[in-house]
Write a protein that holds these residues in place. Structure first.
Motif, mmCIF file in Angstrom:
data_model
loop_
_atom_site.group_PDB
_atom_site.id
_atom_site.type_symbol
_atom_site.label_atom_id
_atom_site.label_comp_id
_atom_site.label_asym_id
_atom_site.label_seq_id
_atom_site.Cartn_x
_atom_site.Cartn_y
_atom_site.Cartn_z
ATOM 1 N N SER A 189 -3.905 -13.995 -12.362
ATOM 2 C CA SER A 189 -2.830 -13.659 -13.298
ATOM 3 C C SER A 189 -2.374 -12.213 -13.123
ATOM 4 N N VAL A 190 -3.326 -11.325 -12.766
ATOM 5 C CA VAL A 190 -2.957 -9.924 -12.529
ATOM 6 C C VAL A 190 -2.160 -9.797 -11.234
ATOM 7 N N LEU A 191 -2.545 -10.564 -10.223
ATOM 8 C CA LEU A 191 -1.792 -10.562 -8.971
ATOM 9 C C LEU A 191 -0.372 -11.086 -9.189
ATOM 10 N N CYS A 192 -0.248 -12.094 -10.037
ATOM 11 C CA CYS A 192 1.086 -12.602 -10.367
ATOM 12 C C CYS A 192 1.925 -11.525 -11.052
ATOM 13 N N THR A 193 1.280 -10.748 -11.906
ATOM 14 C CA THR A 193 1.985 -9.643 -12.570
ATOM 15 C C THR A 193 2.472 -8.627 -11.555
ATOM 16 N N LEU A 194 1.627 -8.313 -10.575
ATOM 17 C CA LEU A 194 2.045 -7.400 -9.519
ATOM 18 C C LEU A 194 3.262 -7.933 -8.773
ATOM 19 N N ARG A 195 3.250 -9.225 -8.477
ATOM 20 C CA ARG A 195 4.386 -9.809 -7.757
ATOM 21 C C ARG A 195 5.680 -9.694 -8.573
ATOM 22 N N LEU A 196 5.559 -9.850 -9.880
ATOM 23 C CA LEU A 196 6.731 -9.719 -10.735
ATOM 24 C C LEU A 196 7.261 -8.288 -10.755
ATOM 25 N N LEU A 197 6.382 -7.329 -10.468
ATOM 26 C CA LEU A 197 6.781 -5.929 -10.476
ATOM 27 C C LEU A 197 7.433 -5.487 -9.167
ATOM 28 N N GLU A 198 7.368 -6.328 -8.113
ATOM 29 C CA GLU A 198 8.022 -5.986 -6.854
ATOM 30 C C GLU A 198 9.539 -5.853 -7.060
ATOM 31 N N PRO A 199 10.208 -4.917 -6.378
ATOM 32 C CA PRO A 199 9.667 -3.954 -5.414
ATOM 33 C C PRO A 199 9.244 -2.644 -6.071
ATOM 34 N N GLY A 200 8.819 -2.721 -7.333
ATOM 35 C CA GLY A 200 8.392 -1.516 -8.036
ATOM 36 C C GLY A 200 7.092 -0.970 -7.489
ATOM 37 N N ILE A 201 6.623 0.092 -8.143
ATOM 38 C CA ILE A 201 5.428 0.800 -7.684
ATOM 39 C C ILE A 201 4.301 0.515 -8.664
ATOM 40 N N ASN B 253 -10.131 0.357 -10.035
ATOM 41 C CA ASN B 253 -11.181 0.493 -11.042
ATOM 42 C C ASN B 253 -11.419 1.980 -11.284
ATOM 43 N N ARG B 254 -12.331 2.296 -12.209
ATOM 44 C CA ARG B 254 -12.524 3.694 -12.599
ATOM 45 C C ARG B 254 -13.233 4.522 -11.538
ATOM 46 N N LEU B 255 -13.798 3.874 -10.523
ATOM 47 C CA LEU B 255 -14.370 4.619 -9.403
ATOM 48 C C LEU B 255 -13.278 5.078 -8.443
ATOM 49 N N GLY B 256 -12.073 4.542 -8.617
ATOM 50 C CA GLY B 256 -10.967 4.920 -7.743
ATOM 51 C C GLY B 256 -10.698 3.937 -6.631
ATOM 52 N N ASP B 257 -11.442 2.809 -6.579
ATOM 53 C CA ASP B 257 -11.175 1.797 -5.548
ATOM 54 C C ASP B 257 -9.783 1.214 -5.743
ATOM 55 N N ILE B 258 -8.997 1.162 -4.682
ATOM 56 C CA ILE B 258 -7.674 0.552 -4.725
ATOM 57 C C ILE B 258 -7.823 -0.907 -4.326
ATOM 58 N N LEU B 259 -7.591 -1.807 -5.275
ATOM 59 C CA LEU B 259 -7.914 -3.223 -5.109
ATOM 60 C C LEU B 259 -6.710 -4.073 -4.728
ATOM 61 N N ALA B 260 -5.533 -3.709 -5.173
ATOM 62 C CA ALA B 260 -4.305 -4.434 -4.832
ATOM 63 C C ALA B 260 -3.137 -3.529 -5.174
ATOM 64 N N HIS B 261 -2.030 -3.724 -4.474
ATOM 65 C CA HIS B 261 -0.880 -2.871 -4.746
ATOM 66 C C HIS B 261 0.390 -3.554 -4.272
ATOM 67 N N THR B 262 1.506 -3.092 -4.810
ATOM 68 C CA THR B 262 2.805 -3.611 -4.396
ATOM 69 C C THR B 262 3.267 -2.901 -3.129
ATOM 70 N N SER B 263 4.320 -3.459 -2.533
ATOM 71 C CA SER B 263 4.907 -2.797 -1.364
ATOM 72 C C SER B 263 5.492 -1.443 -1.748
ATOM 73 N N GLY B 264 5.958 -1.323 -3.011
ATOM 74 C CA GLY B 264 6.486 -0.042 -3.464
ATOM 75 C C GLY B 264 5.418 1.049 -3.467
ATOM 76 N N TYR B 265 4.186 0.687 -3.827
ATOM 77 C CA TYR B 265 3.099 1.666 -3.802
ATOM 78 C C TYR B 265 2.781 2.071 -2.370
ATOM 79 N N GLU B 266 2.846 1.115 -1.459
ATOM 80 C CA GLU B 266 2.608 1.424 -0.053
ATOM 81 C C GLU B 266 3.670 2.391 0.465
ATOM 82 N N THR B 267 4.919 2.196 0.047
ATOM 83 C CA THR B 267 5.979 3.127 0.424
ATOM 84 C C THR B 267 5.732 4.509 -0.162
#
Length: 277
Positions: free
Chosen positions: A110-122, A127-141
């Motif tokens: 459901s969180v991944l679906c939310t990310l897809r809805l936010l495309e092409p946003g950032i 998590n609180r350790l700073g691990d980057i677990l998933a991101h949109t293409s906007g964040y990659e840009t």
């Protein structure tokens, strides 16, 4: 009876002249080097506690105390590693003998679906350790050319404190560093936070360890970025907790028209798709 840890701390203290650390000369003294009073003050501990460590009456200093002593003594990286090793064999708990189970890296559908809805946003899930677990293409840009997403398991905290490019990328690097250090107290579990802290401290040095026990709640104001492509970007962040998973969804929004136009220009380059790390 002393301990290897106590002997090393005492020997290093005796070998340091106060003026080398910018401290005033306090007149003649019976033994050479730095006074216990001065070392304790620099490390943020009591003189009585420092005495117990040096005399071997305290064999279990915390990770924070060992790191603070390393900073207060201005130890070189190799000396910091040796201090941590001595703390371990003395009986301390500076590093876990067994690495704890890693924090959850799976992101709920459901969180991944939310990310897809936010495309092409950032947007990004961390998590609180700073691990980057998933991101949109906007964040990659947004992070392209910075090195943040290099490797198979990118981590923002490690990047901020160990990659020289972070100081150029984050205009207000000190504020971002404060945020990342503070968030470790809110980590997926105390065991994972302590393990990650112990692993990172020798590599990151005083810029990291001196922030750990400040407990100053960060303001999380406008995030200013120097993108390698040229423009300075000004963004606000909306942080949404993912209950039960110790994760958070962060959405980045432009503060002004100049930033919005710069982001649109960056987005004209070919983009990837939603990425789960």
């Amino acid at each position: 009876m002393g301990t290897p840890l106590g002997d090393f701390v005492r020997a290093k203290r005796d070998s340091i002249q106060p003026e080398a650390l910018g401290l005033p000369e306090r007149g003649r003294r019976r033994s050479p080097g730095l006074r216990r009073l001065d070392l304790a003050a620099r490390a943020g501990i009591s003189v009585e506690y420092l005495t117990r460590i040096e005399q071997g009456r305290d064999r279990n200093p915390s990770v924070a105390v060992v790191n603070a002593l390393a900073d207060a003594l201005s130890l070189a990286p190799a000396e910091r590693n040796h201090l941590r090793y001595l703390a371990k064999i003395t009986g301390g708990e500076c590093t876990a003998h067994k690495r704890p189970a890693p924090p959850r890296r799976e992101v709920r559908p459901s969180v991944l679906c939310t990310l897809r809805l936010l495309e092409p946003g950032i947007a990004v899930v961390t998590n609180r350790l700073g691990d980057i677990l998933a991101h949109t293409s906007g964040y990659e840009t947004l992070t392209s050319g910075t090195g943040l997403l290099d490797g198979d398991a990118p981590n923002l905290t490690r990047y901020v404190f160990t990659d020289p490019r972070a100081r150029a990328y984050f205009v207000d690097w000190d504020a971002v560093a404060d945020e990342q250090a503070f968030d470790l107290w809110l980590g997926p579990s105390i065991e994972n936070a302590e393990w990650f802290t112990a692993e990172l401290a020798p590599e990151a040095g005083p810029d990291f360890t001196r922030r750990l026990n400040r407990h100053v709640v960060p303001q999380r104001g406008v995030l200013r970025l120097n993108h390698p492509a040229g423009p300075e970007l000004r963004l606000v962040r909306e942080l949404l907790d993912v209950p039960g998973d110790a994760q958070q969804l962060i959405v980045f929004l432009p503060v002004d028209d100049a930033t919005a136009e710069a982001l649109a220009a960056l987005a004209d380059h070919p983009r990837g798709r939603l990425r789960v790390v």
